[in-house]
Enzyme design. Structure first.
Site, short mmCIF file in Angstrom:
data_model
loop_
_atom_site.label_atom_id
_atom_site.label_comp_id
_atom_site.label_asym_id
_atom_site.label_seq_id
_atom_site.Cartn_x
_atom_site.Cartn_y
_atom_site.Cartn_z
N CYS A 2 11.22 -3.52 4.79
CA CYS A 2 12.26 -4.43 4.63
C CYS A 2 12.12 -5.71 5.08
O CYS A 2 11.08 -6.26 5.89
CB CYS A 2 13.42 -3.78 5.40
SG CYS A 2 13.69 -1.99 5.16
N ARG A 27 10.39 -7.86 -0.32
CA ARG A 27 10.02 -6.78 0.57
C ARG A 27 10.80 -5.50 0.46
O ARG A 27 10.39 -4.51 0.98
CB ARG A 27 10.15 -7.19 2.13
CG ARG A 27 9.46 -8.46 2.53
CD ARG A 27 9.70 -8.72 3.86
NE ARG A 27 9.20 -7.66 4.87
CZ ARG A 27 7.94 -7.44 5.30
NH1 ARG A 27 6.87 -8.48 4.96
NH2 ARG A 27 7.63 -6.49 6.12
N TRP A 76 14.51 -1.68 1.79
CA TRP A 76 13.86 -0.54 0.80
C TRP A 76 14.10 0.64 1.52
O TRP A 76 13.33 0.90 2.45
CB TRP A 76 12.29 -0.92 0.73
CG TRP A 76 11.58 -0.56 -0.36
CD1 TRP A 76 11.56 -0.52 -1.77
CD2 TRP A 76 10.93 0.93 -0.16
NE1 TRP A 76 10.75 0.32 -2.44
CE2 TRP A 76 10.48 1.11 -1.51
CE3 TRP A 76 10.56 1.55 1.07
CZ2 TRP A 76 9.50 2.34 -1.72
CZ3 TRP A 76 9.56 2.64 0.88
CH2 TRP A 76 8.96 2.84 -0.35
N ASN A 102 13.07 -2.45 10.54
CA ASN A 102 11.91 -2.53 9.34
C ASN A 102 11.05 -1.53 9.72
O ASN A 102 10.65 -1.47 11.10
CB ASN A 102 11.29 -3.74 9.31
CG ASN A 102 10.10 -3.73 8.18
OD1 ASN A 102 10.16 -2.62 7.47
ND2 ASN A 102 9.26 -4.49 8.43
N GLY A 103 10.85 -0.41 9.04
CA GLY A 103 9.60 0.45 9.35
C GLY A 103 10.20 1.92 9.49
O GLY A 103 11.17 2.31 8.80
N GLU A 486 -6.55 -2.42 -12.98
CA GLU A 486 -5.66 -3.44 -12.91
C GLU A 486 -4.73 -3.59 -14.10
O GLU A 486 -3.53 -3.75 -13.57
CB GLU A 486 -6.67 -4.87 -12.28
CG GLU A 486 -5.60 -5.80 -12.25
CD GLU A 486 -4.36 -6.15 -11.20
OE1 GLU A 486 -4.44 -5.06 -10.41
OE2 GLU A 486 -3.76 -7.05 -11.12
N LYS A 490 -0.47 -3.00 -13.58
CA LYS A 490 0.46 -3.93 -13.99
C LYS A 490 1.46 -3.41 -14.92
O LYS A 490 2.56 -4.03 -14.74
CB LYS A 490 -0.33 -5.48 -14.44
CG LYS A 490 -1.13 -6.17 -13.44
CD LYS A 490 -0.07 -7.06 -12.25
CE LYS A 490 -0.23 -6.27 -10.98
NZ LYS A 490 -1.45 -6.57 -10.23
N GLU A 493 3.96 -0.75 -13.57
CA GLU A 493 4.75 -1.29 -12.24
C GLU A 493 5.90 -2.25 -12.93
O GLU A 493 6.82 -2.35 -12.75
CB GLU A 493 4.17 -1.95 -11.18
CG GLU A 493 3.47 -3.17 -11.30
CD GLU A 493 3.02 -3.54 -10.04
OE1 GLU A 493 1.91 -4.27 -10.07
OE2 GLU A 493 3.68 -3.53 -8.94
N HIS A 509 -15.80 12.24 -22.25
CA HIS A 509 -15.80 13.34 -21.18
C HIS A 509 -14.14 13.73 -21.09
O HIS A 509 -14.04 14.63 -20.25
CB HIS A 509 -16.40 12.77 -19.74
CG HIS A 509 -17.52 12.37 -20.13
ND1 HIS A 509 -18.69 13.35 -20.05
CD2 HIS A 509 -18.39 11.28 -20.00
CE1 HIS A 509 -19.82 12.74 -20.22
NE2 HIS A 509 -19.65 11.53 -20.20
N LYS A 612 7.37 -5.51 -2.13
CA LYS A 612 6.12 -6.18 -2.28
C LYS A 612 5.19 -5.57 -1.03
O LYS A 612 4.04 -5.57 -1.32
CB LYS A 612 6.59 -7.74 -2.09
CG LYS A 612 5.21 -8.71 -1.99
CD LYS A 612 4.72 -9.03 -3.23
CE LYS A 612 3.69 -9.89 -3.27
NZ LYS A 612 2.62 -9.88 -4.46
O1 M6R Z 1 -0.12 -6.64 0.60
P1 M6R Z 1 -0.98 -5.77 0.02
O2 M6R Z 1 -1.93 -6.45 -0.89
O3 M6R Z 1 -1.86 -4.96 1.11
O4 M6R Z 1 -0.45 -4.72 -0.99
C1 M6R Z 1 -1.43 -3.95 -1.54
C2 M6R Z 1 -0.64 -3.08 -2.85
O5 M6R Z 1 0.77 -2.43 -2.23
C3 M6R Z 1 -0.12 -4.02 -3.75
O6 M6R Z 1 -1.41 -4.85 -4.43
C4 M6R Z 1 0.73 -3.51 -4.95
O7 M6R Z 1 -0.43 -2.63 -5.58
C5 M6R Z 1 1.29 -4.69 -6.01
N1 M6R Z 1 2.55 -4.19 -6.32
C6 M6R Z 1 0.22 -4.47 -7.26
O8 M6R Z 1 0.67 -5.38 -8.17
#
Ligand code: M6R
Length: 617
Positions: A2, A27, A76, A102-103, A486, A490, A493, A509, A612
């Site tokens: 959060c 966040r 969140w 937060n946590g 990657e 992307k 998400e 395979h 994030k």
């Molecule tokens: O802040 P961080 O780089 O540790 O975050 C790691 C992942 O949570 C982050 O890269 C996540 O996979 C992204 N949403 C990908 O776009």
């Protein structure tokens, strides 16, 4: 996960809190709330499920009396769904005390049972309200000393928390505590701030203090007091925020992600700054570990999501240039399997936020077992770098969009610099080889700009045609394999469609069974000049899937004629050495995911269910 913000000073706090929350919304954004002690000394609170805009509209429709002390929260959800009742703040002590958190408080249900048995009532399903009620009771026991009440409560809480609280009895005071969750202080003139990160207050001050683990902070307009959980005064690290508020604004772009992709060249360029000397790499921050680098027998990279894919690319460079074996581990898997770690192990963590709980726990675990630790991180004052022996900051600037883009290319750049530094120290990389690699790296920003200029419009058209696509596969080999993953991440998400990244050699395979007529497959094709064998293999993989009806979009080097007749579409990237191709090939994939999300009418910056910074395990 959060965002939290606190303010004390001479100014009306609501606008400051809402602006801070807007910068922290990355966040978490499923509900938001603020509490303010007004001019009459009364505590008022407003909270709403939904994004910050819902709370703003509510406050515009029915004003809340303003005051100069306040706290704000963007959530969140973990315990309890995203409802008005579960939104923060939570109140206690006859609604005179407001708490945000937060946590995750792991022992909250035991504590709640105890409190219910003692006659306390609850209005939400959250773990936070348990902390609020405990704090209210401790406040009375501590005869109105809010900092002392915090000391009494934090010892009872297990898990991760940043808690902020204020009490009607003490206008002009906000108290906070942190364990395994972020909290920074912003120092103003006759005003002070608290925030999950500096974005919360950077428009007011760039002067900041980072609070350590297990510490309590009390801010008033004139003073900041930091103590440990036992009440002993502690020194805190001051730092200057190196970017200003405009860097965290959209600045005319349609989304933060659009802006951040456009900043990819600069992210690479800035990460190189000050680290190249006489065509070689010297990273001053790593020098204290130089002796250790000569003795390590292995490197373990720990990270999550996109950062882990950057690590998977970095593995090739570290092994090739520093000649030390590298394993890349998802941080959340790492410490649960009793890994073999010792003083000859170097653990390299990668994290944009520097607050990812899984990664933080992996770093702590490694340190406790005697490993040396290096953090590659984009956020000053964050927890992971402070828990590590050395830090290599990526200078990508603030990344706000939930999907990581510019941080990814900056992470690969930092890993390459790290590999060159360690390779030099270990005597594996001579000056001539280093100079060639440095020249390649320095050319990357310009090449990324070329891709964006030349291909963005065509990629957007392609995405538009593919708006109704239900599944996309990505194939790559060698360093192209993590790039395929990657690209798939992307797309999942941002566009909420099924996407998988495969090693191209793995196709036969099993995954080739997924290919049916019309299935879009994006293939990252290695350079024919640099890796003729790999190139030939990937081209033959394209033939195999084409024969089964796949629609192939190839990302290939300029001048690669062999790929033209085999693919339905070819997106071109400039010529580069094999290990530098990932920094280029990923750019069309970032643009594609953003464009497909946009053409589906989705929220590019704040995709559903995500946050994030994942500060819970
Ligand atoms: O802040 P961080 O780089 O540790 O975050 C790691 C992942 O949570 C982050 O890269 C996540 O996979 C992204 N949403 C990908 O776009």
């Amino acid at each position: 996960m959060c965002g939290i913000v606190g303010y004390v000073g001479p100014r009306p706090s609501q606008a400051i809190l809402l602006a801070g929350l807007a910068r922290l919304e990355y966040r978490g954004y499923d509900s938001a709330g603020i509490a303010v002690i007004d001019g009459d000394g009364d505590l008022g609170m407003r909270k709403r499920a939904g994004k910050l805009g819902v709370l703003r509209d509510d406050l515009e429709a029915t004003a809340l009396a303003d005051g100069t002390t306040g706290i704000g929260h963007t959530r969140w959800a973990t315990h309890g769904g995203p409802t008005d009742d579960n939104a923060h703040p939570h109140l206690a002590d006859d609604d005179r005390l407001a708490v945000i958190h937060n946590g995750i408080i792991e022992n909250f249900s035991e504590l709640k049972s105890e409190l219910v048995a003692a006659g306390c009532t609850f209005h939400s399903e959250t773990d936070t309200e348990v902390a609020a009620v405990l704090l209210g009771r401790a406040y009375r026991d501590a005869e109105g000393d809010l900092t002392e009440a915090f000391r009494r409560v934090v010892g009872r809480l297990e898990g991760a928390f940043t808690l902020l609280a204020m009490h009607e009895d003490h206008p002009g005071l906000v108290v906070g505590a942190r364990r395994n969750s972020p909290l920074v202080i912003g120092l103003g003139k006759d005003e002070n701030f608290l925030g999950s990160d500096v974005a919360a207050f950077v428009e007011h001050t760039r002067s900041a203090l980072a609070i350590g683990q297990d510490q309590i902070v009390a801010i008033t307009p004139q003073a900041v007091t930091v103590t440990d959980f036992a009440g002993q005064a502690v020194d805190v690290e001051p730092f200057e925020v190196t970017w200003d508020a405009s860097a965290a604004d959209k600045g005319g772009w349609s989304s933060f992600m659009a802006k951040e992709i456009a900043e990819e060249p600069e992210a690479v360029r800035n990460t190189l700054l000050g680290r190249i000397h006489d065509a070689g790499v010297v990273i001053g921050e790593l020098e204290p570990l130089d002796d250790a680098f000569t003795r390590i027998s292995r490197v373990i990279v720990v990270a999550c999501g996109t950062a882990a894919y950057a690590g998977a690319v970095g593995k090739y460079a570290i092994e090739q240039w520093a000649r030390v074996p590298v394993d890349v581990e998802l941080a959340h898997e790492f410490r649960y399997r009793d890994p073999v770690i010792g003083p000859d192990t170097l653990v390299v963590s990668i994290s944009q936020s520097g607050e990812t709980m899984d990664t933080l726990m992996a770093v702590k675990y490694a340190r406790e077992r005697g490993a040396r630790t290096v953090s590659i991180c984009n956020t000053q004052g964050a927890t992971i770098p402070r828990e590590s022996d050395a830090i290599v900051y990526t200078h990508a600037g603030p990344e706000v969009a939930v999907a990581s883009t510019k941080a990814f290319v900056a992470q690969i750049t930092a890993l390459y610099l790290f590999a060159m530094h360690v390779g030099r120290v270990r005597g594996e990389l001579d000056a001539a080889a280093s100079a060639g690699l440095v020249a390649e790296l320095e050319a990357v920003p310009e090449k990324i700009s070329t891709i964006i200029e030349r291909e963005q419009t065509r990629i957007e058209q392609l995405a538009h045609w593919m708006t109704d696509t239900r599944s996309v596969l990505f194939l790559g080999r060698h360093v192209g394999y993590p790039i395929a993953m990657e690209g798939a991440l992307k797309l999942k998400e941002l566009a909420y469609i099924h996407a998988e990244g495969f090693a191209a050699g793995e196709l036969k395979h099993g995954p080739i069974a997924l290919i049916e007529p019309g299935q879009p497959v994006i293939v990252i094709v290695p350079s024919p000049r640099e890796s003729a064998l790999l190139h030939a293999k990937v081209v033959s993989n394209i033939e195999e899937i084409r024969a089964r009806g796949a629609r192939v979009i190839a990302i290939a080097e300029e001048g690669d004629a062999a790929v033209l007749p085999k693919a339905d579409e070819v997106l071109r990237i400039p010529l580069a050495g094999p290990l530098f191709e990932p920094l280029l090939a990923v750019v069309p994939l970032h643009i594609f995911a953003m464009a497909l999300s946009t053409s589906k009418g989705l929220d590019v910056d704040q995709p559903r269910n995500l946050a994030k910074s994942v500060t819970v395990e």
